[in-house]
Write an enzyme that holds these catalytic residues in place. Sequence first.
Site, short mmCIF file in Angstrom:
data_model
loop_
_atom_site.label_atom_id
_atom_site.label_comp_id
_atom_site.label_asym_id
_atom_site.label_seq_id
_atom_site.Cartn_x
_atom_site.Cartn_y
_atom_site.Cartn_z
CB CYS A 125 12.27 0.61 17.15
SG CYS A 125 12.35 2.03 18.23
NE ARG A 171 -3.68 0.05 2.42
CZ ARG A 171 -4.32 0.30 3.54
NH1 ARG A 171 -4.34 -0.58 4.53
NH2 ARG A 171 -4.96 1.44 3.71
CB CYS A 210 10.60 1.66 23.29
SG CYS A 210 10.88 2.47 21.70
CG HIS A 261 -8.95 5.34 10.85
ND1 HIS A 261 -9.89 4.95 9.91
CD2 HIS A 261 -9.65 5.51 12.00
CE1 HIS A 261 -11.10 4.90 10.49
NE2 HIS A 261 -10.97 5.24 11.74
N1 APR Z 1 -16.49 9.96 -4.97
C1 APR Z 1 -17.23 9.92 -3.84
N2 APR Z 1 -17.48 8.79 -3.15
C2 APR Z 1 -16.94 7.65 -3.62
C3 APR Z 1 -16.15 7.61 -4.80
C4 APR Z 1 -15.94 8.83 -5.50
N3 APR Z 1 -15.22 8.90 -6.61
N4 APR Z 1 -15.77 6.32 -5.01
C5 APR Z 1 -16.27 5.61 -4.00
N5 APR Z 1 -16.99 6.39 -3.16
C6 APR Z 1 -17.66 6.02 -1.91
C7 APR Z 1 -18.32 4.66 -1.89
O1 APR Z 1 -19.64 4.74 -2.41
C8 APR Z 1 -18.32 4.33 -0.40
O2 APR Z 1 -19.46 4.84 0.25
O3 APR Z 1 -16.67 5.96 -0.90
C9 APR Z 1 -17.07 5.07 0.12
C10 APR Z 1 -15.91 4.18 0.47
O4 APR Z 1 -16.28 3.38 1.54
P1 APR Z 1 -15.26 2.39 2.26
O5 APR Z 1 -14.50 1.60 1.26
O6 APR Z 1 -16.05 1.64 3.29
O7 APR Z 1 -14.21 3.38 2.96
P2 APR Z 1 -14.34 4.21 4.32
O8 APR Z 1 -15.75 4.64 4.58
O9 APR Z 1 -13.29 5.25 4.26
O10 APR Z 1 -13.94 3.13 5.40
C11 APR Z 1 -13.82 3.54 6.73
O11 APR Z 1 -12.99 1.43 7.40
O12 APR Z 1 -11.71 -0.22 6.46
C12 APR Z 1 -11.76 0.73 7.45
O13 APR Z 1 -10.12 1.95 8.60
C13 APR Z 1 -10.65 1.72 7.32
O14 APR Z 1 -10.68 4.11 7.25
C14 APR Z 1 -11.34 2.94 6.81
C15 APR Z 1 -12.72 2.81 7.42
ZN ZN Z 2 11.61 0.90 20.19
#
Ligand code: APR
Ligand code: ZN
Length: 273
Positions: free
Chosen positions: A174, A74, A138, A127
Amino acid sequence: MASSTTVKIAEFRRLLSHAHSVLVLTGAGISAESGIPTFRGAGGLWRQFKATDLATQTAFARSPSLVWEFYHYRRELVRTKQPNKAHIALAKAEKRFEKEGKRFNVITQNVDGLHRRAGTKNLIEMHGNLFMVQCTLCQFIEENDSSPICESLRNRGSPDVNPPEIDEKDLPRCTKCKSLVRPHIVWFGEHIWDDVLEKIQKEIQLCDLFIVIGTSSVVYPAAGYASILAERNIPIAEVNIETTPSTSIATYHFHGPAAQIIPQLLSVNLNNE
Ligand code: APR
Ligand code: ZN
């Protein structure tokens, strides 16, 4: 564009021009047009795993090698991507608000660092960030944007193959005590850091206009901010290509891709600079 959307945008801009403390919450959707896959959409799998199976303390304890390969993948992917028009428009709007002596803050659930790279300063990365690490012994937290983060991860992390495990001593260490580090990211089952929660509480208190962009609104606590603000009758604008649990409580739902809608909503002209 449908005329009802034009009317809604004009209404929203009027609210924005009267706002004194704008709070923006972003999720993976804002980075989708930069080419970073969302968590719950297509492309959310790495090898046979869901991100939600790898972003846990249990997965890291079982195989730090596997989890580090995933994060290395990533980190390297994000490095090749650029902030899009939505990130840039938010950074420009922040500058404009600051000039006018008003508040403009972004809370992001994303760990990709694209808001920072776009120039957003008033930023809470709730996050964490892919380019920060924390020592498992540590607890020292430090930035690390080396590529690769360690030699043993060079050419690893491919989503298609399952190579042998890397020995723990060869994984990122670390700089203070040489113990194993982990990504400084809030994993599933973990709590958001207290200092971050305090900053968020403060912004929620002060907020008089809330914009929620590209989040599925299912992961708490972020998923709950819209309802807290709706109870106080704070106007809420949601920008998403789908409806979400926040849609029914939002004052405005702008249906479409963030990179197209956000510059219009914030009246940011991206062509003349
Ligand atoms: N413009 C606007 N919205 C969009 C677009 C776009 N181009 N492409 C996708 N989306 C929307 C999708 O419809 C969906 O509702 O973005 C959202 C992405 O949702 P997730 O994949 O669930 O991501 P997120 O809501 O950020 O997840 C929250 O969950 O996996 C954990 O910690 C991770 O921070 C993350 C948290
Ligand atoms: Zn350390």
